[in-house]
Design a protein around this motif. Sequence first.
Motif, PDB file in Angstrom:
ATOM      1  N   UNK A  45     -84.273  -3.198  21.868  1.00  0.00           N
ATOM      2  CA  UNK A  45     -85.566  -2.528  20.943  1.00  0.00           C
ATOM      3  C   UNK A  45     -85.004  -1.544  19.997  1.00  0.00           C
ATOM      4  N   UNK A  46     -83.917  -1.315  19.992  1.00  0.00           N
ATOM      5  CA  UNK A  46     -83.152  -0.196  19.205  1.00  0.00           C
ATOM      6  C   UNK A  46     -82.237  -0.896  17.949  1.00  0.00           C
ATOM      7  N   UNK A  47     -82.551  -0.576  16.721  1.00  0.00           N
ATOM      8  CA  UNK A  47     -81.874  -1.114  15.705  1.00  0.00           C
ATOM      9  C   UNK A  47     -80.490  -0.456  15.569  1.00  0.00           C
ATOM     10  N   UNK A  48     -79.678  -0.886  14.736  1.00  0.00           N
ATOM     11  CA  UNK A  48     -78.357  -0.009  14.533  1.00  0.00           C
ATOM     12  C   UNK A  48     -78.611   1.159  13.679  1.00  0.00           C
ATOM     13  N   UNK A  49     -77.500   2.209  13.793  1.00  0.00           N
ATOM     14  CA  UNK A  49     -77.565   3.057  12.627  1.00  0.00           C
ATOM     15  C   UNK A  49     -77.690   2.757  11.387  1.00  0.00           C
ATOM     16  N   UNK A  50     -78.232   3.384  10.410  1.00  0.00           N
ATOM     17  CA  UNK A  50     -78.562   3.016   9.068  1.00  0.00           C
ATOM     18  C   UNK A  50     -77.232   3.182   8.410  1.00  0.00           C
ATOM     19  N   UNK A  51     -77.030   2.516   7.402  1.00  0.00           N
ATOM     20  CA  UNK A  51     -75.816   2.734   6.427  1.00  0.00           C
ATOM     21  C   UNK A  51     -75.734   4.264   6.091  1.00  0.00           C
ATOM     22  N   UNK A  52     -74.668   4.737   5.838  1.00  0.00           N
ATOM     23  CA  UNK A  52     -74.551   6.074   5.252  1.00  0.00           C
ATOM     24  C   UNK A  52     -75.499   6.457   4.070  1.00  0.00           C
ATOM     25  N   UNK A 108     -86.913   1.798   1.724  1.00  0.00           N
ATOM     26  CA  UNK A 108     -85.613   2.063   1.875  1.00  0.00           C
ATOM     27  C   UNK A 108     -85.049   3.218   0.797  1.00  0.00           C
ATOM     28  N   UNK A 109     -84.439   4.406   1.270  1.00  0.00           N
ATOM     29  CA  UNK A 109     -83.824   5.353   0.180  1.00  0.00           C
ATOM     30  C   UNK A 109     -82.428   5.476   0.528  1.00  0.00           C
ATOM     31  N   UNK A 110     -81.657   5.446  -0.527  1.00  0.00           N
ATOM     32  CA  UNK A 110     -80.219   5.628  -0.591  1.00  0.00           C
ATOM     33  C   UNK A 110     -80.049   7.241  -1.547  1.00  0.00           C
ATOM     34  N   UNK A 111     -79.435   8.125  -0.685  1.00  0.00           N
ATOM     35  CA  UNK A 111     -79.212   9.509  -1.243  1.00  0.00           C
ATOM     36  C   UNK A 111     -80.501  10.089  -1.656  1.00  0.00           C
ATOM     37  N   UNK A 112     -81.595   9.591  -1.199  1.00  0.00           N
ATOM     38  CA  UNK A 112     -82.881  10.265  -1.787  1.00  0.00           C
ATOM     39  C   UNK A 112     -83.483   9.378  -3.016  1.00  0.00           C
ATOM     40  N   UNK A 113     -82.865   8.277  -3.242  1.00  0.00           N
ATOM     41  CA  UNK A 113     -83.298   7.501  -4.242  1.00  0.00           C
ATOM     42  C   UNK A 113     -84.027   6.236  -3.648  1.00  0.00           C
ATOM     43  N   UNK A 114     -85.171   5.686  -4.057  1.00  0.00           N
ATOM     44  CA  UNK A 114     -85.727   4.476  -3.522  1.00  0.00           C
ATOM     45  C   UNK A 114     -84.882   3.279  -4.099  1.00  0.00           C
ATOM     46  N   UNK A 115     -84.547   2.578  -2.976  1.00  0.00           N
ATOM     47  CA  UNK A 115     -83.685   1.328  -3.349  1.00  0.00           C
ATOM     48  C   UNK A 115     -84.264  -0.131  -3.015  1.00  0.00           C
ATOM     49  N   UNK A 116     -84.965   0.089  -1.823  1.00  0.00           N
ATOM     50  CA  UNK A 116     -85.492  -1.432  -0.997  1.00  0.00           C
ATOM     51  C   UNK A 116     -86.642  -1.244  -0.622  1.00  0.00           C
ATOM     52  N   UNK A 117     -87.063  -2.461   0.061  1.00  0.00           N
ATOM     53  CA  UNK A 117     -88.451  -2.485   0.607  1.00  0.00           C
ATOM     54  C   UNK A 117     -88.424  -3.695   1.719  1.00  0.00           C
ATOM     55  N   UNK A 118     -89.192  -3.311   2.584  1.00  0.00           N
ATOM     56  CA  UNK A 118     -89.755  -4.487   3.702  1.00  0.00           C
ATOM     57  C   UNK A 118     -90.959  -4.537   4.209  1.00  0.00           C
ATOM     58  N   UNK A 119     -91.581  -5.774   3.665  1.00  0.00           N
ATOM     59  CA  UNK A 119     -93.064  -5.653   4.408  1.00  0.00           C
ATOM     60  C   UNK A 119     -93.516  -6.721   5.356  1.00  0.00           C
ATOM     61  N   UNK A 120     -93.931  -6.323   6.355  1.00  0.00           N
ATOM     62  CA  UNK A 120     -94.009  -7.331   7.704  1.00  0.00           C
ATOM     63  C   UNK A 120     -95.660  -7.424   7.704  1.00  0.00           C
ATOM     64  N   UNK A 121     -95.930  -8.451   8.232  1.00  0.00           N
ATOM     65  CA  UNK A 121     -97.578  -9.008   8.732  1.00  0.00           C
ATOM     66  C   UNK A 121     -97.415  -9.468   9.975  1.00  0.00           C
ATOM     67  N   UNK A 122     -98.814  -9.793  10.165  1.00  0.00           N
ATOM     68  CA  UNK A 122     -99.045 -10.529  11.446  1.00  0.00           C
ATOM     69  C   UNK A 122     -99.464 -11.905  11.069  1.00  0.00           C
ATOM     70  N   UNK A 123     -99.043 -12.538  10.311  1.00  0.00           N
ATOM     71  CA  UNK A 123     -99.401 -14.026   9.954  1.00  0.00           C
ATOM     72  C   UNK A 123     -98.880 -14.933  10.990  1.00  0.00           C
ATOM     73  N   UNK A 124     -98.072 -14.526  11.780  1.00  0.00           N
ATOM     74  CA  UNK A 124     -97.659 -15.508  12.603  1.00  0.00           C
ATOM     75  C   UNK A 124     -97.991 -15.010  14.124  1.00  0.00           C
ATOM     76  N   UNK A 125     -99.064 -14.301  14.417  1.00  0.00           N
ATOM     77  CA  UNK A 125     -99.292 -13.632  15.633  1.00  0.00           C
ATOM     78  C   UNK A 125     -99.789 -14.715  16.319  1.00  0.00           C
ATOM     79  N   UNK A 126    -100.181 -15.826  16.194  1.00  0.00           N
ATOM     80  CA  UNK A 126    -100.571 -16.711  17.177  1.00  0.00           C
ATOM     81  C   UNK A 126     -99.569 -17.348  18.010  1.00  0.00           C
ATOM     82  N   UNK A 127     -98.298 -17.339  17.277  1.00  0.00           N
ATOM     83  CA  UNK A 127     -97.048 -17.759  18.021  1.00  0.00           C
ATOM     84  C   UNK A 127     -96.485 -16.458  18.527  1.00  0.00           C
ATOM     85  N   UNK A 128     -97.010 -15.335  18.618  1.00  0.00           N
ATOM     86  CA  UNK A 128     -96.405 -13.942  19.276  1.00  0.00           C
ATOM     87  C   UNK A 128     -95.252 -13.602  18.539  1.00  0.00           C
ATOM     88  N   UNK A 129     -95.237 -14.053  17.243  1.00  0.00           N
ATOM     89  CA  UNK A 129     -93.978 -13.758  16.462  1.00  0.00           C
ATOM     90  C   UNK A 129     -94.233 -12.540  15.301  1.00  0.00           C
TER      91      UNK A 129
END
Length: 200
Positions: A45-52, A108-129
Motif C-alpha cells: 500500500x506504500x509507494x516508493x520514495x519519490x525521486x530527488x 508533480x513538482x520538481x524542485x518547486x516547478x510543476x512538471x507532471x500530472x496524473x489523473x485517475x477516475x472510477x471508470x473501471x469501478x465495476x471491476x473493482x479496478x
Amino acid sequence: VGDDWKIEAGAVEQDEVYRDGLEAAGCGEVRRFWHMHIDLEQLHHQAPEPPPGVTLTVVDSDDDRRLLHHLDEVAFAEHFGFVPHPYDDWSSWFSDRRDARPDLWWLAWLDGEPVGLCIGDDSRIERNAGHVRVLGVVPKARGRGITRWLLLESFAQGAREGRTAMTLTVDSANTTGATALYDGVGMRPERVIVLYRRPA
C-alpha cells in the motif's frame, strides 16, 4: 469541413468480422492501443520514495486545474492524434464525468516547478479496478523516474482503497518509452484496440 477530413473507427483485435468489414470499406490500420492491467493483491500500500526533489500535490483550486491543463497540453503535444483543447472544454470533460475523482488529480513538482500530472477516475469501478486516465511528464523533466513514481503512487492509492487491479490505455507505438515503463512495473495488455482510418 474541408478537403482533409477522414473517417476513423476502432476495433477490438479479436473481432475479425468487424475488422474485415472496415478493411472492405477502404479503411486501413494506422495504430494500436493497449488496454493494460495489473493485479494489486500482491502489491504494498506504500509507494516508493519519490525521486530527488520531487513532490506531489492534489489539485484543489481553479488555478491548479489550469496548471493541470497546461501540463497535459505540453506533455502530450507530440503524441499521435494530439489535438489542443481550450481549458473550459478540457475541464468539463474531466469534471462532468460520472466517474470523476478530483481527489485523484495530482500535480508533480520538481524542485518547486510543476512538471507532471496524473489523473485517475472510477471508470473501471465495476471491476473493482482503479483507472489512470492521464499520466505524463513534460519533456524537459523526463528520464528522472517521475512518471514511474506517479504510476506506483496510483497503484498504492488503489490498493489502499481496496481495489484489486489498476488499468490504463497506451499507444503501443508511443515514442516516450511509456510501454516499456508499464511493462517494467508489471502491467500487461489485456485487450488491443486497432485504429482504422479512411481518408476522404
